[in-house]
Design an enzyme around this catalytic site. Structure first.
Site, PDB file in Angstrom:
ATOM      1  N   ASP A  28       0.835  -1.206   0.000  1.00  8.27           N
ATOM      2  CA  ASP A  28       0.000   0.000   0.000  1.00  8.27           C
ATOM      3  C   ASP A  28       0.869   1.254   0.000  1.00  8.27           C
ATOM      4  OD1 ASP A  28      -2.312   1.481   0.039  1.00  8.27           O
ATOM      5  OD2 ASP A  28      -2.596   1.339   2.199  1.00  8.27           O
ATOM      6  N   TRP A  33       2.849   7.794  -2.775  1.00  8.19           N
ATOM      7  CA  TRP A  33       4.273   8.008  -3.029  1.00  8.19           C
ATOM      8  C   TRP A  33       4.462   8.829  -4.306  1.00  8.19           C
ATOM      9  CZ3 TRP A  33       7.732   7.013  -6.918  1.00  8.19           C
ATOM     10  CH2 TRP A  33       9.090   7.036  -6.583  1.00  8.19           C
ATOM     11  N   HIS A  45       3.365   2.677  -8.882  1.00  4.96           N
ATOM     12  CA  HIS A  45       3.223   1.232  -9.012  1.00  4.96           C
ATOM     13  C   HIS A  45       4.491   0.609  -9.594  1.00  4.96           C
ATOM     14  CE1 HIS A  45      -0.884   1.310  -7.727  1.00  4.96           C
ATOM     15  NE2 HIS A  45      -1.288   2.027  -8.756  1.00  4.96           N
ATOM     16  N   SER A  73      -6.646  -6.093  -5.870  1.00  6.76           N
ATOM     17  CA  SER A  73      -7.831  -6.632  -5.204  1.00  6.76           C
ATOM     18  C   SER A  73      -9.020  -6.706  -6.160  1.00  6.76           C
ATOM     19  CB  SER A  73      -8.205  -5.747  -4.010  1.00  6.76           C
ATOM     20  OG  SER A  73      -8.828  -4.552  -4.447  1.00  6.76           O
ATOM     21  N   GLU A  75     -11.605  -5.179  -5.779  1.00  2.00           N
ATOM     22  CA  GLU A  75     -12.160  -3.828  -5.843  1.00  2.00           C
ATOM     23  C   GLU A  75     -11.324  -2.884  -6.709  1.00  2.00           C
ATOM     24  OE1 GLU A  75     -13.747  -6.154  -2.928  1.00  2.00           O
ATOM     25  OE2 GLU A  75     -11.679  -5.418  -2.732  1.00  2.00           O
ATOM     26  N   ASN A  76     -10.092  -3.289  -7.038  1.00  2.00           N
ATOM     27  CA  ASN A  76      -9.201  -2.389  -7.775  1.00  2.00           C
ATOM     28  C   ASN A  76      -9.620  -2.144  -9.226  1.00  2.00           C
ATOM     29  OD1 ASN A  76      -6.111  -3.370  -6.081  1.00  2.00           O
ATOM     30  ND2 ASN A  76      -7.597  -1.782  -5.599  1.00  2.00           N
ATOM     31  N   TRP A  77     -10.568  -2.951  -9.726  1.00  2.00           N
ATOM     32  CA  TRP A  77     -11.064  -2.714 -11.080  1.00  2.00           C
ATOM     33  C   TRP A  77     -11.785  -1.366 -11.184  1.00  2.00           C
ATOM     34  CZ3 TRP A  77      -9.119  -5.892 -14.542  1.00  2.00           C
ATOM     35  CH2 TRP A  77      -8.783  -7.203 -14.169  1.00  2.00           C
ATOM     36  N   ARG A 204      -5.834  -1.313   8.702  1.00  2.00           N
ATOM     37  CA  ARG A 204      -6.986  -2.162   8.404  1.00  2.00           C
ATOM     38  C   ARG A 204      -6.511  -3.333   7.544  1.00  2.00           C
ATOM     39  NH1 ARG A 204      -7.996   2.701   5.690  1.00  2.00           N
ATOM     40  NH2 ARG A 204      -7.646   2.617   3.439  1.00  2.00           N
TER      41      ARG A 204
END
Length: 250
Positions: A28, A33, A45, A73, A75-77, A204
């Site tokens: 993460d 960054w 990335h 993940s 959800e990253n789509w 988290r």
């Protein structure tokens, strides 16, 4: 030049201490960054992928058998298409390098997650590295990338697989155990993680290894993943070794 040639004085130190058998990392902070430096997120990335190579090699050299990272993940789509495309291209590059060097390095590379939705060319690369990983045997160090991975999605798919067996009459409901569930997970071939590290200051789990992390030790740090160095891994391992793992006992 070997990893310990680059990090003077680490070899004797790391060989003398206990290390977790399985370390997992939520990679993460790449986007933040890049933003701090006025760069596009995909630049973060790219540096994060280089950090993964460095840390995966370091973990192998100090005796960690399994190193697993949360790379993309379910959800990253939802992220911008150019960022998703950049990540997929990074995966292609890494898998190509892995296919070329895996046997020489003695590190089995695996990709975990719901791979059915990935581009066909990426699936072919994954099949190639998995076939090479199989030739190295169970004792080889393993580096796993979780791509299109979500902990709840993984458990859902495991439950569906068991439900199909019950419907087919090959499994009785009363015979479902933690082991039968575990055998349906993407990580069935490896032990549960001992240590899970989350850089970037977030505290988290983000839907990562929910079943497998039942007794994992967590380590949180403010360091952004692209800035994560072997000395940060050393600090996490030292913190891990100061803890008492009782697994529910006294």
């Amino acid at each position: 030049m070997g990893i310990f040639d680059r990090f003077t004085g680490k070899q004797e130190q790391t060989q003398a201490r206990a290390v977790p058998r399985h370390i997992a990392v939520i990679m993460d902070g790449n986007g933040r960054w890049a933003k701090k430096r006025g760069l596009p997120r995909k630049a973060g990335h790219k540096v994060g992928a280089e950090t993964f190579r460095t840390i995966a090699t370091y973990c192998k050299d100090i005796g960690v058998q399994y190193f697993t990272v949360y790379a993309f993940s379910t959800e990253n789509w939802k992220r911008p298409q150019d960022e998703v495309d950049a990540l997929m291209n990074l995966f292609r590059t890494y898998l190509r390098e892995a296919a070329e060097t895996m046997v020489e390095r003695g590190v089995a590379v695996r990709v975990l997650g719901d791979l059915s939705v990935l581009p066909p060319d990426l699936l072919r690369q994954i099949d190639e590295v998995h076939a090479l990983a199989d030739t190295l045997g169970e004792q080889a160090a393993t580096a796993s990338l979780c791509i299109n991975y979500g902990g709840r999605d993984e458990i859902k798919n495991a439950v569906r697989a068991l439900a199909r067996q019950v419907a087919e009459g090959t499994l009785r409901p009363e015979d479902i155990t933690e082991d039968t569930i575990g055998a349906q997970l993407y990580t069935a071939h490896m032990p549960d993680p001992d240590l899970i590290i989350r850089p970037s200051g977030e505290i988290r789990t983000s839907n990562f290894l929910l079943w497998q992390s039942a007794y994992a030790e967590y380590y949180f740090t403010d360091v952004l993943w692209p800035d994560f160095k072997p000395e940060h891994m050393d600090a996490a391992i030292e913190d891990f070794n100061r803890r008492s793992r009782r697994f529910g006992g006294v």
